[in-house]
Design an enzyme around this catalytic site. Structure first.
Site, PDB file in Angstrom:
ATOM      1  N   THR A 186       0.679  -0.993   0.082  1.00  0.00           N
ATOM      2  CA  THR A 186       0.031  -0.073  -0.012  1.00  0.00           C
ATOM      3  C   THR A 186       0.890   1.231   0.074  1.00  0.00           C
ATOM      4  O   THR A 186       1.942   1.184   0.580  1.00  0.00           O
ATOM      5  CB  THR A 186      -0.921   0.080   1.442  1.00  0.00           C
ATOM      6  OG1 THR A 186       0.007   0.102   2.383  1.00  0.00           O
ATOM      7  CG2 THR A 186      -1.787  -1.179   1.408  1.00  0.00           C
ATOM      8  N   HIS A 187       0.587   2.435  -0.569  1.00  0.00           N
ATOM      9  CA  HIS A 187       1.106   3.309  -1.006  1.00  0.00           C
ATOM     10  C   HIS A 187       2.750   3.081  -1.636  1.00  0.00           C
ATOM     11  O   HIS A 187       3.789   3.801  -1.422  1.00  0.00           O
ATOM     12  CB  HIS A 187       1.649   4.173   0.522  1.00  0.00           C
ATOM     13  CG  HIS A 187       0.474   4.285   1.368  1.00  0.00           C
ATOM     14  ND1 HIS A 187      -0.079   5.437   1.588  1.00  0.00           N
ATOM     15  CD2 HIS A 187       0.017   3.744   2.197  1.00  0.00           C
ATOM     16  CE1 HIS A 187      -1.125   5.250   2.259  1.00  0.00           C
ATOM     17  NE2 HIS A 187      -0.970   4.291   3.022  1.00  0.00           N
TER      18      HIS A 187
ATOM     19  N   SER B 161      16.014  -1.121 -27.143  1.00  0.00           N
ATOM     20  CA  SER B 161      16.516  -0.079 -27.285  1.00  0.00           C
ATOM     21  C   SER B 161      17.336   0.049 -28.492  1.00  0.00           C
ATOM     22  O   SER B 161      18.139  -1.090 -28.645  1.00  0.00           O
ATOM     23  CB  SER B 161      16.974   0.642 -25.909  1.00  0.00           C
ATOM     24  OG  SER B 161      18.025   1.593 -26.487  1.00  0.00           O
TER      25      SER B 161
ATOM     26  N   LYS C  83      18.587  -3.206 -22.969  1.00  0.00           N
ATOM     27  CA  LYS C  83      17.367  -2.893 -22.538  1.00  0.00           C
ATOM     28  C   LYS C  83      16.301  -3.792 -23.021  1.00  0.00           C
ATOM     29  O   LYS C  83      16.352  -4.468 -24.202  1.00  0.00           O
ATOM     30  CB  LYS C  83      17.109  -1.530 -22.960  1.00  0.00           C
ATOM     31  CG  LYS C  83      17.728  -0.199 -22.613  1.00  0.00           C
ATOM     32  CD  LYS C  83      17.701  -0.299 -21.021  1.00  0.00           C
ATOM     33  CE  LYS C  83      16.231   0.118 -20.477  1.00  0.00           C
ATOM     34  NZ  LYS C  83      15.733   1.720 -20.988  1.00  0.00           N
TER      35      LYS C  83
ATOM     36  N   ASN D  41      12.394  -3.614 -22.401  1.00  0.00           N
ATOM     37  CA  ASN D  41      11.452  -2.527 -22.099  1.00  0.00           C
ATOM     38  C   ASN D  41      10.085  -3.031 -22.186  1.00  0.00           C
ATOM     39  O   ASN D  41       9.429  -3.798 -23.210  1.00  0.00           O
ATOM     40  CB  ASN D  41      11.719  -1.326 -22.888  1.00  0.00           C
ATOM     41  CG  ASN D  41      12.795  -0.736 -22.796  1.00  0.00           C
ATOM     42  OD1 ASN D  41      13.533  -0.628 -21.638  1.00  0.00           O
ATOM     43  ND2 ASN D  41      13.327   0.305 -23.929  1.00  0.00           N
TER      44      ASN D  41
ATOM     45  N   GLU E 168       3.326  -0.134 -21.172  1.00  0.00           N
ATOM     46  CA  GLU E 168       3.303   1.333 -21.480  1.00  0.00           C
ATOM     47  C   GLU E 168       1.948   1.795 -22.301  1.00  0.00           C
ATOM     48  O   GLU E 168       1.401   3.030 -21.836  1.00  0.00           O
ATOM     49  CB  GLU E 168       4.547   1.986 -21.796  1.00  0.00           C
ATOM     50  CG  GLU E 168       5.808   1.774 -20.402  1.00  0.00           C
ATOM     51  CD  GLU E 168       7.103   1.981 -20.850  1.00  0.00           C
ATOM     52  OE1 GLU E 168       7.750   2.205 -20.002  1.00  0.00           O
ATOM     53  OE2 GLU E 168       7.329   1.910 -22.130  1.00  0.00           O
TER      54      GLU E 168
ATOM     55  N   GLN F 217     -23.416  13.869 -35.481  1.00  0.00           N
ATOM     56  CA  GLN F 217     -22.627  13.121 -36.428  1.00  0.00           C
ATOM     57  C   GLN F 217     -21.100  12.855 -35.986  1.00  0.00           C
ATOM     58  O   GLN F 217     -20.421  11.824 -36.284  1.00  0.00           O
ATOM     59  CB  GLN F 217     -22.398  13.744 -37.894  1.00  0.00           C
ATOM     60  CG  GLN F 217     -21.593  13.301 -38.926  1.00  0.00           C
ATOM     61  CD  GLN F 217     -21.691  13.849 -40.289  1.00  0.00           C
ATOM     62  OE1 GLN F 217     -22.770  13.860 -40.891  1.00  0.00           O
ATOM     63  NE2 GLN F 217     -20.848  14.559 -40.764  1.00  0.00           N
TER      64      GLN F 217
ATOM     65  N   LYS G  19     -19.509   9.466 -33.714  1.00  0.00           N
ATOM     66  CA  LYS G  19     -19.186   8.111 -34.186  1.00  0.00           C
ATOM     67  C   LYS G  19     -17.609   7.987 -34.145  1.00  0.00           C
ATOM     68  O   LYS G  19     -17.069   6.823 -33.661  1.00  0.00           O
ATOM     69  CB  LYS G  19     -19.496   7.957 -35.714  1.00  0.00           C
ATOM     70  CG  LYS G  19     -20.869   7.610 -36.095  1.00  0.00           C
ATOM     71  CD  LYS G  19     -21.397   7.698 -37.493  1.00  0.00           C
ATOM     72  CE  LYS G  19     -22.789   8.319 -37.498  1.00  0.00           C
ATOM     73  NZ  LYS G  19     -22.996   9.827 -36.926  1.00  0.00           N
TER      74      LYS G  19
HETATM   75  N1  ARG Z   1     -24.473  11.343 -41.420  1.00  0.00           N
HETATM   76  C1  ARG Z   1     -25.662  11.603 -40.453  1.00  0.00           C
HETATM   77  C2  ARG Z   1     -25.169  11.666 -39.027  1.00  0.00           C
HETATM   78  O1  ARG Z   1     -24.284  10.788 -38.620  1.00  0.00           O
HETATM   79  C3  ARG Z   1     -26.758  11.251 -40.670  1.00  0.00           C
HETATM   80  C4  ARG Z   1     -27.953  11.837 -40.205  1.00  0.00           C
HETATM   81  C5  ARG Z   1     -28.427  13.057 -41.011  1.00  0.00           C
HETATM   82  N2  ARG Z   1     -29.308  13.821 -40.743  1.00  0.00           N
HETATM   83  C6  ARG Z   1     -29.758  14.755 -41.015  1.00  0.00           C
HETATM   84  N3  ARG Z   1     -30.818  15.361 -40.927  1.00  0.00           N
HETATM   85  N4  ARG Z   1     -28.753  15.743 -41.831  1.00  0.00           N
HETATM   86  O2  ARG Z   1     -25.314  12.349 -38.023  1.00  0.00           O
END
Ligand code: ARG
Length: 466
Positions: A161-162, A283, A289, A291, A296, A328, A331
């Site tokens: 610990t610590h 290295s 080395k 590593n 990491e 959008q 994603k």
């Molecule tokens: N490419 C758009 C997105 O990923 C799809 C939806 C677009 N909708 C709109 N009303 N322009 O959000």
């Protein structure tokens, strides 16, 4: 104006001016959302079949749509499908590919659907698949920790610990601690899957549709648990993405802690663990080395997971009800979190499987640092000494041992009696790291029997054959 030379837009009618090419470049998402292609096609086939079932398309048309979409899927997988920023996103690409093949039949597919509920559905399908892969990867890592725990079942190591030597534990006990953390992560993932597995399609743009669709039909076809109850909410809900990014972040943080621990354990100075050389790098200038770069990077990559979660939360912060184009931007963060954790799991499991403890060095150093002090204190308590007195007494003995540069066990009876008049032979049974471990009795402790129970329970939970 820099004019687009691309195809006619899906929203063409009302516009009198073409989209500026700079806007096309700025607003396209196909460069990254093409990863949703399979989910988009699955969703579209289910949608087309539903349209046929309610009479908004003929069965022959739905068959043609399904067949053409499968051809498009094949082209995309083969790298033969052409992508262009002018067609903005994956949804419009696939739909225009369909229309190019089927003409008016293709133009019917978007009936009672908006890209708003479409992208929400695609992303949920994508996340659902990713959750299942991540869960399998996490289970694999748990099995690696379990395997190492079984191989090292009787090894006593110092626990800290610590980052100071604290008490001795079985190596297996510490390794199974990671199985526990990963089990909670998997549990959170399963919980996130439950809320991800809700169907938005049929919400249309935001208000639903006046057409007689059958959302239950689509739900069933795509294997969703339930149909989203509020179209306004469903078309813009990204909670599931945030949750996934959180679960992935916390898992990444656990793995960062693990990586840090093993980096420390595998130093010459600690000398507890040997990493498999295939999972280390050298290295370019210092020939000696070996590593821990992989560990990491596991630690380092957790930073981007936290960054992605933060991006998603901030992205949603100011949005009014229903779809806004900001969404959008969800994603890439979600994709990156999934990819990063998958990559981490992909190296972590074999690294753990290939690691081994340095038993000789552990044996040399296990009786240093007075790891048995708490054991002795508890033995005194067992003989009726109040805890505070027992603590103080052992503290004096540790000081005496430190001054002489010996372990508690190496102090003579006379030396001990000078600090503690009640000293008796039975108390020696509490000294030494191994004995300290063996004397443990509480549930969940590092007692050998308790650890054996943990191993048996994990073998059962992880489906490891006997
Ligand atoms: N490419 C758009 C997105 O990923 C799809 C939806 C677009 N909708 C709109 N009303 N322009 O959000």
């Amino acid at each position: 104006m820099t004019q687009s030379s691309g195809p006619k837009k899906a929203w063409g009618g009302v516009f009198q001016e073409p989209t500026d090419a700079r806007v096309e470049a700025f607003s396209e998402s196909v460069s990254f959302d093409r990863r949703l292609a399979d989910d988009d096609i699955d969703g579209s086939i289910a949608h087309a079949r539903m349209l046929a079932s309610v009479g908004l398309m003929t069965v022959q048309e739905a068959d043609a749509v399904a067949q053409a979409l499968e051809e498009i899927r094949g082209e995309i997988h083969a790298g033969r499908f052409e992508f262009t920023a002018a067609k903005e996103d994956i949804h419009l690409h696939i739909e225009s590919g369909l229309t190019a093949r089927l003409g008016d039949t293709g133009r019917k597919l978007h009936t009672a659907r908006s890209r708003n509920d479409q992208v929400a559905t695609d992303l949920r399908l994508f996340c659902r698949r990713a959750i299942d892969r991540l869960d399998a990867g996490m289970a694999e890592l748990q099995r690696s920790f379990l395997g190492l725990a079984e191989r090292e079942q009787d090894l006593v190591i110092p626990a800290y610990t610590h980052l100071r030597r604290a008490q001795p534990v079985l190596a297996a006990h510490q390794l199974l601690g990671w199985c526990e953390k990963l089990a909670r992560d998997r549990d959170r993932l399963a919980d996130c899957r439950r809320r991800t597995n809700i169907l938005p399609l049929g919400s249309a743009a935001l208000a639903g549709t006046s057409l007689p669709i059958d959302r239950e039909h689509v739900r069933e076809a795509l294997g969703f648990e339930a149909v989203a109850a509020n179209s306004l909410d469903a078309a813009s809900d990204r909670d599931f993405g945030c949750e996934l990014a959180f679960v992935v972040s916390l898992t990444g943080i656990h793995l960062s802690q693990w990586a840090e621990e093993w980096i420390i354990w595998s130093t010459h100075e600690f000398g507890l663990l040997r990493l498999p050389e295939g999972f280390c790098t050298g290295s370019s200038i210092m020939p000696q080395k070996i590593n821990p770069d992989v560990l990491e990077l596991v630690r380092g990559k957790s930073a981007r997971l936290v960054g992605n979660l933060q991006q998603l939360l901030v992205l949603l912060k100011g949005l009014p009800t229903a779809y806004n184009r900001d969404l959008q931007e969800d994603k890439e963060a979600i994709f990156d979190s999934i990819d990063t954790l998958e990559a981490v799991l992909g190296v972590a499991a074999p690294l753990v499987a290939g690691a081994r403890f340095d038993r000789e060095r552990v044996a040399e150093s296990i009786d240093q640092g007075h790891l048995d002090a708490t054991s002795l204190m508890e033995a005194l308590i067992g003989q009726g000494v109040p805890q505070r007195t027992a603590h103080e007494t052992v503290g004096l003995l540790v000081r005496r041992a430190m001054t002489r540069g010996v372990s508690l066990a190496e102090l003579t009876d006379e030396e001990i009696a000078a600090d503690y008049a009640g000293w008796n032979a039975a108390l020696r049974g509490a000294l030494g790291a191994s004995r300290a471990v063996e004397r443990m009795q509480s549930f969940g402790s590092t007692a050998p029997a308790a650890v054996a129970d943990q191993i048996a329970a994990w073998r059962h939970r992880l489906g490891v054959a006997n």
